[in-house]
Design an enzyme around this catalytic site. Structure first.
Site, PDB file in Angstrom:
ATOM      1  CD  GLN A  79      -5.567 -22.912 -19.641  1.00  0.00           C
ATOM      2  OE1 GLN A  79      -6.237 -21.880 -19.648  1.00  0.00           O
ATOM      3  NE2 GLN A  79      -4.635 -23.145 -18.732  1.00  0.00           N
TER       4      GLN A  79
ATOM      5  CG  HIS B 167      -3.884 -21.068 -23.170  1.00  0.00           C
ATOM      6  ND1 HIS B 167      -3.083 -22.161 -22.961  1.00  0.00           N
ATOM      7  CD2 HIS B 167      -3.840 -20.343 -22.026  1.00  0.00           C
ATOM      8  CE1 HIS B 167      -2.562 -22.086 -21.730  1.00  0.00           C
ATOM      9  NE2 HIS B 167      -3.005 -20.994 -21.150  1.00  0.00           N
TER      10      HIS B 167
HETATM   11 ZN    ZN Z   1      -2.480 -20.359 -19.267  1.00  0.00          ZN
END
Ligand code: ZN
Length: 165
Positions: A44, A138
């Site tokens: 991220q 993720h």
């Molecule tokens: Zn997330």
């Protein structure tokens, strides 16, 4: 959402001694706290490594959640998912303003290595189990909209009639 960096499988961490790992972890914790997340995965913030951080402390985005101490999980792996599932609203710092109702295993058994290179394993349930499943997704290039059962239960926080914290 849509960024190819969030759609790839991240690399296993092999160098536990270098400064880079600690620097990555520090950046992840700062980012998670700044944006008031309860968890963050390295991809991220553009780091394709298998590292996640999580923490719940008086979070306005999840006001009902019990506190969870800061935890760093490197190379986390889930070895067992409970058959029992639970459905709840999820959000993600990579999808600002959006929420979706996602079904997850109620409890999971996981193994990981912490920031000091020590192995840890635990069986966790409820919100913590949900965070770990979301963050490990993720690392495999999966965002929660790919897990939705019902697209009507996905949208902007302010617009969803059924959304409540
Ligand atoms: Zn997330």
């Amino acid at each position: 959402m849509g960024d190819p960096n969030l759609q790839i499988k991240s690399e296993w961490v092999t160098d536990f001694a270098g400064e880079e790992l600690q620097s990555n972890i520090g950046d992840m914790i700062d980012t998670m706290r700044h944006y008031r997340g309860v968890g963050l995965a390295a991809p991220q913030i553009g780091i394709a490594k298998r590292i996640i951080v999580l923490e719940v402390a008086n979070n306005p985005r999840y006001p009902q959640a019990d506190a969870i101490a800061l935890s760093v999980l490197i190379n986390p792996q889930i070895s067992d998912f409970s058959e029992q599932t639970e459905t709840a609203w999820e959000g993600c710092l990579s999808l600002p303003g959006l929420r979706g109702k996602v079904s997850r295993a109620r409890s999971v058994a996981y193994q990981a290595v912490n920031e000091n290179g020590e192995r840890k394993q635990a069986i966790v349930q409820g919100f913590l189990a949900r965070i770990i499943q979301h963050e490990i997704d993720h690392l495999d290039g999966i965002l929660y909209p790919q897990r939705l059962d019902d697209l009507k239960q996905f949208g902007f926080e302010d617009s969803l009639p059924d959304f409540q914290l």
